[in-house]
Design an enzyme around this catalytic site. Structure first.
Site, mmCIF file in Angstrom:
data_model
loop_
_atom_site.group_PDB
_atom_site.id
_atom_site.type_symbol
_atom_site.label_atom_id
_atom_site.label_comp_id
_atom_site.label_asym_id
_atom_site.label_seq_id
_atom_site.Cartn_x
_atom_site.Cartn_y
_atom_site.Cartn_z
ATOM 1 N N GLU A 1 22.368 -8.653 72.453
ATOM 2 C CA GLU A 1 23.081 -7.388 72.675
ATOM 3 C C GLU A 1 22.209 -6.265 72.114
ATOM 4 O OE1 GLU A 1 27.215 -8.009 70.819
ATOM 5 O OE2 GLU A 1 26.115 -9.866 70.444
ATOM 6 N N GLN B 1 29.320 -4.293 75.946
ATOM 7 C CA GLN B 1 29.993 -3.211 75.215
ATOM 8 C C GLN B 1 29.203 -1.911 75.260
ATOM 9 O OE1 GLN B 1 31.884 -4.041 71.545
ATOM 10 N NE2 GLN B 1 32.193 -6.189 71.976
ATOM 11 N N ARG C 1 35.023 -2.059 63.603
ATOM 12 C CA ARG C 1 34.259 -1.776 64.830
ATOM 13 C C ARG C 1 35.114 -0.859 65.664
ATOM 14 N NH1 ARG C 1 33.468 -5.917 68.291
ATOM 15 N NH2 ARG C 1 35.266 -7.053 67.551
HETATM 16 C C1 LIG Z 1 28.471 -8.453 73.983
HETATM 17 C C2 LIG Z 1 29.509 -9.353 74.598
HETATM 18 N N1 LIG Z 1 29.139 -10.184 75.583
HETATM 19 C C3 LIG Z 1 30.016 -11.006 76.176
HETATM 20 C C4 LIG Z 1 31.331 -11.033 75.786
HETATM 21 C C5 LIG Z 1 32.271 -11.988 76.447
HETATM 22 O O1 LIG Z 1 33.010 -11.322 77.383
HETATM 23 P P1 LIG Z 1 34.348 -12.010 77.948
HETATM 24 O O2 LIG Z 1 35.274 -12.115 76.789
HETATM 25 O O3 LIG Z 1 34.784 -11.028 78.998
HETATM 26 O O4 LIG Z 1 33.951 -13.313 78.513
HETATM 27 C C6 LIG Z 1 31.767 -10.183 74.767
HETATM 28 C C7 LIG Z 1 33.172 -10.199 74.327
HETATM 29 O O5 LIG Z 1 33.554 -9.713 73.304
HETATM 30 C C8 LIG Z 1 30.829 -9.319 74.151
HETATM 31 O O6 LIG Z 1 31.179 -8.504 73.168
#
Ligand SMILES: Cc1ncc(COP(=O)(O)O)c(C=O)c1O
Length: 442
Positions: free
Chosen positions: A213, A249, A409
């Site tokens: 991320e 996000q 957060r």
């Molecule tokens: C950076 C990130 N990627 C992926 C996900 C997973 O997404 P989902 O819960 O829609 O599968 C999240 C969920 O919090 C996330 O914060």
């Protein structure tokens, strides 16, 4: 409506009797409606939503233009056989790739963040012919098998082996990393080199991708130092691996740019978007280069789901893009994020339990500690503060898992007004004034 309506025994006993609990206790409120940045509970309390639902509703709740798209598409073009593509899908694909640099040329649309990462990882494996995937500590990529194998959180425990070839690098946590230069500043380059040495010694020579991320949100809004993403891409390229950026996000304006990778002037090999793309509706995307797409297509790339290319969520995503661009929401996020952080930094002067305030744009982290010198996390106090905020009318998230510190957060919708933001900030200040155990600077 009674003053006890949130305690409605019939509601909670039905919840006890019928629901599987999927992640700790439920919030002890019954939310009856949501409009703009406000939630309304069964007792008529107004609660400001400082987490955009689950970090998704960048346009607030019930945005009239989004509502119209949903109604229109529910009536006329909702869900189809997955092999059919429609105008909303082509619209959204053209808009998204049109605003991205070369190398992010082709896109596919799914439903959730986990799914998009699953699809990206499969793509990277097929493209490279390899299987090792590197994630970062404190990451969160979803709960499906490949995504959770690259997710280094306590939720990893107790479910047997994760995917073979799951490797890890340390999160670039400037506040907590033991890697320090002689002047005490964070030595992220030494830390990253050290991490890669470990990965190289573990690797069987089959590195397919690194997934990360651009800001590690669930891990506590950890903002990598400038240059980090570029360096990571170099590390990947050197080893013939791809770099997957997960902008669940950070995408769609949240950090002050349309996409967080723009802050770094680099282009990932694969980009995933989710949460913010549908502004609260389940919509996610995988974006990559023409070259990667053509290669994996020729090798028979398969990621066929029930809701792939669904027209209704694609039409919503298309409207989200229009609104974010038209209302210049990245610029708003940049401005309001500065207002937000400078308010918290002022509070920090008064309350030594605020260890650090960090973030970018309207993605804001605030860490609660026992002592500013030792930086030991104060989870009970963080939870007490969050509970007090809720009592006062603010929903602000806090990571409750052990080992992550008590980090709030916060990520309000990008179209929150400055007055609404300040209303929420005043509640935070009031919570610090009135939560037992919060000490002031002597
Ligand atoms: C950076 C990130 N990627 C992926 C996900 C997973 O997404 P989902 O819960 O829609 O599968 C999240 C969920 O919090 C996330 O914060």
């Amino acid at each position: 409506m009674t003053s006890q309506a949130n305690q409605d025994p019939a509601f909670w006993s039905a919840a006890d009797n019928s629901l599987i609990r999927y992640g700790g206790a439920f919030v002890p409120r019954i939310i009856e409606s949501a409009e703009g940045v406000y939630l309304h509970d069964a007792e008529g309390n107004k609660i400001i939503d400082f987490t955009s639902g689950q970090m998704s509703s960048i346009l607030g709740h019930g945005h009239p233009e989004i509502v119209n798209v949903i109604i229109e598409h529910a009536k006329n073009l909702d869900h189809l056989f997955s092999g059919m593509i429609t105008r909303p899908v082509i619209d959204l694909a053209s808009k998204l790739t049109g605003m991205m640099p070369k190398g992010l040329d082709k896109v596919m649309f799914l439903s959730t963040g986990g799914e998009s990462n699953e699809a990206a990882i499969r793509m990277a494996k097929l493209y490279t012919g390899r299987y090792e995937i590197v994630g970062l500590t404190n990451s969160w990529h979803g709960v499906t098998q490949a995504a959770i194998s690259a997710t280094f959180q306590p939720t990893r425990k107790n479910y047997g082996p994760s995917a073979v070839g799951s490797l890890v690098l340390p999160a670039p946590n400037a506040y907590r990393s033991p890697f320090r230069k002689p002047d005490g500043s964070y030595d992220w380059e030494a830390e990253l080199d050290y991490g890669w040495n470990l990965v190289d010694s573990l690797s069987t020579g089959n590195l397919a991708a690194v997934i990360l991320e651009p800001i590690l949100s669930s891990g506590g809004v950890i903002v990598p130092p400038p240059g980090y993403l570029r360096r990571m891409k170099e590390h990947c390229a050197k080893r013939g691996a791809l770099l997957i950026l997960d902008e669940a996000q950070t995408g769609m304006g949240r950090t002050g740019k349309m996409f967080a990778f723009e802050h770094e002037g680099m282009v990932p090999d694969i980009l995933t978007l989710s949460k913010t793309l549908g502004a609260g509706l389940p919509l996610s995307a995988v974006v990559t280069s023409t070259e990667i797409e053509e290669t994996v297509y020729k090798r028979g790339y398969s990621f066929y789901t029930t809701h792939i290319s669904d027209p209704l969520p694609a039409a919503v995503g298309s409207k989200v893009v229009d609104i974010v661009v038209r209302d210049d929401l990245p610029a708003r996020a940049h401005h309001l994020g500065n207002v937000f952080r400078s308010f918290l930094l002022d509070l920090q002067k008064k309350y030594p339990c605020i260890g650090e305030v960090r973030g970018q744009g309207l993605l804001v982290g605030m860490e609660i500690v026992k002592d500013q010198k030792t930086r030991e996390a104060d989870e009970p106090l963080g939870i007490a503060l969050a509970d007090r905020m809720l009592e006062l009318g603010l929903s602000a998230n806090v990571v409750r898992g052990p080992g992550f510190g008590a980090c709030f957060r916060m990520a309000p919708s990008l179209n929150i007004t400055e007055d609404q933001l300040k209303e929420g900030l005043e509640i935070i200040a009031e919570a610090f004034r009135t939560t037992p155990g919060v000490k002031t600077v002597e």
